[in-house]
Motif scaffolding. Sequence first.
Motif, PDB file in Angstrom:
ATOM      1  N   PHE A  48       0.850  -1.196   0.000  1.00  0.00           N
ATOM      2  CA  PHE A  48       0.000   0.000   0.000  1.00  0.00           C
ATOM      3  C   PHE A  48       0.879   1.237   0.000  1.00  0.00           C
ATOM      4  O   PHE A  48       1.870   1.298   0.726  1.00  0.00           O
ATOM      5  CB  PHE A  48      -0.887  -0.012   1.246  1.00  0.00           C
ATOM      6  CG  PHE A  48      -1.783   1.183   1.381  1.00  0.00           C
ATOM      7  CD1 PHE A  48      -3.023   1.203   0.762  1.00  0.00           C
ATOM      8  CD2 PHE A  48      -1.391   2.288   2.116  1.00  0.00           C
ATOM      9  CE1 PHE A  48      -3.850   2.309   0.883  1.00  0.00           C
ATOM     10  CE2 PHE A  48      -2.211   3.395   2.239  1.00  0.00           C
ATOM     11  CZ  PHE A  48      -3.443   3.408   1.618  1.00  0.00           C
ATOM     12  N   PRO A  49       0.537   2.280  -0.796  1.00  0.00           N
ATOM     13  CA  PRO A  49      -0.619   2.429  -1.687  1.00  0.00           C
ATOM     14  C   PRO A  49      -0.228   2.199  -3.148  1.00  0.00           C
ATOM     15  O   PRO A  49      -0.683   2.926  -4.033  1.00  0.00           O
ATOM     16  CB  PRO A  49      -1.004   3.890  -1.447  1.00  0.00           C
ATOM     17  CG  PRO A  49       0.336   4.576  -1.263  1.00  0.00           C
ATOM     18  CD  PRO A  49       1.232   3.573  -0.597  1.00  0.00           C
ATOM     19  N   GLN A  50       0.596   1.217  -3.408  1.00  0.00           N
ATOM     20  CA  GLN A  50       1.163   1.032  -4.735  1.00  0.00           C
ATOM     21  C   GLN A  50       0.396   0.008  -5.558  1.00  0.00           C
ATOM     22  O   GLN A  50      -0.692  -0.453  -5.180  1.00  0.00           O
ATOM     23  CB  GLN A  50       2.641   0.647  -4.601  1.00  0.00           C
ATOM     24  CG  GLN A  50       3.481   1.725  -3.924  1.00  0.00           C
ATOM     25  CD  GLN A  50       4.916   1.300  -3.725  1.00  0.00           C
ATOM     26  OE1 GLN A  50       5.223   0.470  -2.872  1.00  0.00           O
ATOM     27  NE2 GLN A  50       5.815   1.865  -4.523  1.00  0.00           N
ATOM     28  N   HIS A  51       0.986  -0.361  -6.689  1.00  0.00           N
ATOM     29  CA  HIS A  51       0.462  -1.396  -7.566  1.00  0.00           C
ATOM     30  C   HIS A  51       1.650  -2.007  -8.305  1.00  0.00           C
ATOM     31  O   HIS A  51       2.786  -1.887  -7.839  1.00  0.00           O
ATOM     32  CB  HIS A  51      -0.613  -0.827  -8.517  1.00  0.00           C
ATOM     33  CG  HIS A  51      -0.232   0.470  -9.166  1.00  0.00           C
ATOM     34  ND1 HIS A  51       0.813   0.585 -10.059  1.00  0.00           N
ATOM     35  CD2 HIS A  51      -0.758   1.732  -9.049  1.00  0.00           C
ATOM     36  CE1 HIS A  51       0.908   1.831 -10.475  1.00  0.00           C
ATOM     37  NE2 HIS A  51      -0.029   2.555  -9.878  1.00  0.00           N
ATOM     38  N   GLY A 179       1.054  10.837   0.002  1.00  0.00           N
ATOM     39  CA  GLY A 179       2.347  11.373  -0.381  1.00  0.00           C
ATOM     40  C   GLY A 179       3.276  11.494   0.809  1.00  0.00           C
ATOM     41  O   GLY A 179       4.472  11.177   0.718  1.00  0.00           O
ATOM     42  N   TYR A 180       2.736  11.925   1.939  1.00  0.00           N
ATOM     43  CA  TYR A 180       3.539  12.036   3.158  1.00  0.00           C
ATOM     44  C   TYR A 180       4.062  10.668   3.587  1.00  0.00           C
ATOM     45  O   TYR A 180       5.237  10.514   3.951  1.00  0.00           O
ATOM     46  CB  TYR A 180       2.720  12.668   4.278  1.00  0.00           C
ATOM     47  CG  TYR A 180       3.345  12.510   5.637  1.00  0.00           C
ATOM     48  CD1 TYR A 180       4.437  13.284   6.023  1.00  0.00           C
ATOM     49  CD2 TYR A 180       2.853  11.562   6.533  1.00  0.00           C
ATOM     50  CE1 TYR A 180       5.015  13.128   7.265  1.00  0.00           C
ATOM     51  CE2 TYR A 180       3.424  11.390   7.780  1.00  0.00           C
ATOM     52  CZ  TYR A 180       4.514  12.173   8.143  1.00  0.00           C
ATOM     53  OH  TYR A 180       5.084  11.998   9.380  1.00  0.00           O
ATOM     54  N   LEU A 197       5.528   9.476  -7.555  1.00  0.00           N
ATOM     55  CA  LEU A 197       4.750   9.881  -6.388  1.00  0.00           C
ATOM     56  C   LEU A 197       3.334  10.261  -6.811  1.00  0.00           C
ATOM     57  O   LEU A 197       2.350   9.883  -6.157  1.00  0.00           O
ATOM     58  CB  LEU A 197       5.438  11.063  -5.709  1.00  0.00           C
ATOM     59  CG  LEU A 197       5.070  11.368  -4.263  1.00  0.00           C
ATOM     60  CD1 LEU A 197       5.466  10.218  -3.355  1.00  0.00           C
ATOM     61  CD2 LEU A 197       5.730  12.651  -3.813  1.00  0.00           C
ATOM     62  N   ALA A 198       3.219  10.984  -7.921  1.00  0.00           N
ATOM     63  CA  ALA A 198       1.903  11.385  -8.419  1.00  0.00           C
ATOM     64  C   ALA A 198       1.075  10.176  -8.823  1.00  0.00           C
ATOM     65  O   ALA A 198      -0.148  10.148  -8.619  1.00  0.00           O
ATOM     66  CB  ALA A 198       2.058  12.339  -9.600  1.00  0.00           C
ATOM     67  N   GLU A 199       1.710   9.169  -9.398  1.00  0.00           N
ATOM     68  CA  GLU A 199       0.999   7.967  -9.830  1.00  0.00           C
ATOM     69  C   GLU A 199       0.351   7.258  -8.641  1.00  0.00           C
ATOM     70  O   GLU A 199      -0.822   6.886  -8.682  1.00  0.00           O
ATOM     71  CB  GLU A 199       1.966   7.016 -10.535  1.00  0.00           C
ATOM     72  CG  GLU A 199       1.414   5.643 -10.847  1.00  0.00           C
ATOM     73  CD  GLU A 199       0.179   5.677 -11.727  1.00  0.00           C
ATOM     74  OE1 GLU A 199      -0.784   4.945 -11.425  1.00  0.00           O
ATOM     75  OE2 GLU A 199       0.163   6.448 -12.697  1.00  0.00           O
TER      76      GLU A 199
END
Length: 298
Positions: A48-51, A179-180, A197-199
């Motif tokens: 989290f919070p990725q993919h 983001g933090y 980071l935006a993604e």
Amino acid sequence: MDDQLPTHRPLPELPGVRHRVVEADGVRLHLAEAGVDTGTPLLLLHGFPQHWYAWRHVLPLLAGEFRLLCLDLPGFGWSEAPRRGYTTDDRADLVLAALDRLGLERVGLVGHDWGAWTGFELALRAPGRFTGLLALNMTHPWPRQRALLGTAWRFWYTALLEYPGIGRRVIRHRPELLGYLLRRGVPAESPWPAEELAEYTAAGREPGAARAGERLHWGFVVRDIPRLALGRFRHRRLTVPTLVLGGDRDPVTRPALLATAGAPADDLRAEVLPGCGHFLPHERPEEVAAAARRLFRP
């Protein structure tokens, strides 16, 4: 198997990566594939919070030797976000169903963060399906109680993410929190590229993804924390060869949580990398790839 991908957001581009959808127990899961089709298959599960894009630096390092399968967990990336099914048990069910759908009897397993926690459940439940487990930045199911209690305060941020009806609003409407957490998780010398980071922060703005993030954390609260507190995992033995990699500067999963002494396991080792935080696939992809080679090369 349906190759049609959802188009709600464009996919990040990464050379040599192919995309398709695998239907597992009625849930459409996005799969990013790379590497050699005839190579040893490795299943990679993000946190989290990725993919799947969390493995962007690792894939090129292993593509010449392995068949690499990066699965987006339900509600993340380009996978479907069902109304239910976000406990660790549910995720394990879907992963096993996806492997069946792909016709893969046995794979190596690499997981980061929540993907690593899912990996432990998979290895305990279906050890015959996995040649090994490489778990990144996540405690195993048998941490010392003193270490667990001493570091519990470090998970303060989960209170903002987990409560039903509240967590999804925070994730969707307060991307600055994600983001933090991402920036906090890495040392200053390993900053995130702005586009990456935006993604990851943009992904949470999807209603389904926000709900999935909330329910993932809530499922851990109501199911896994009681199991850890009551020592329920002590009755389950880990027989899959497992290597845990952590960072000595990880603000969440501290090295004390990785100690393996007394764990009911046949082959469980832990290594702590100096100067590293919580996102080893981003910070030290070379060392992640080297560990995968040691564990999974035939």
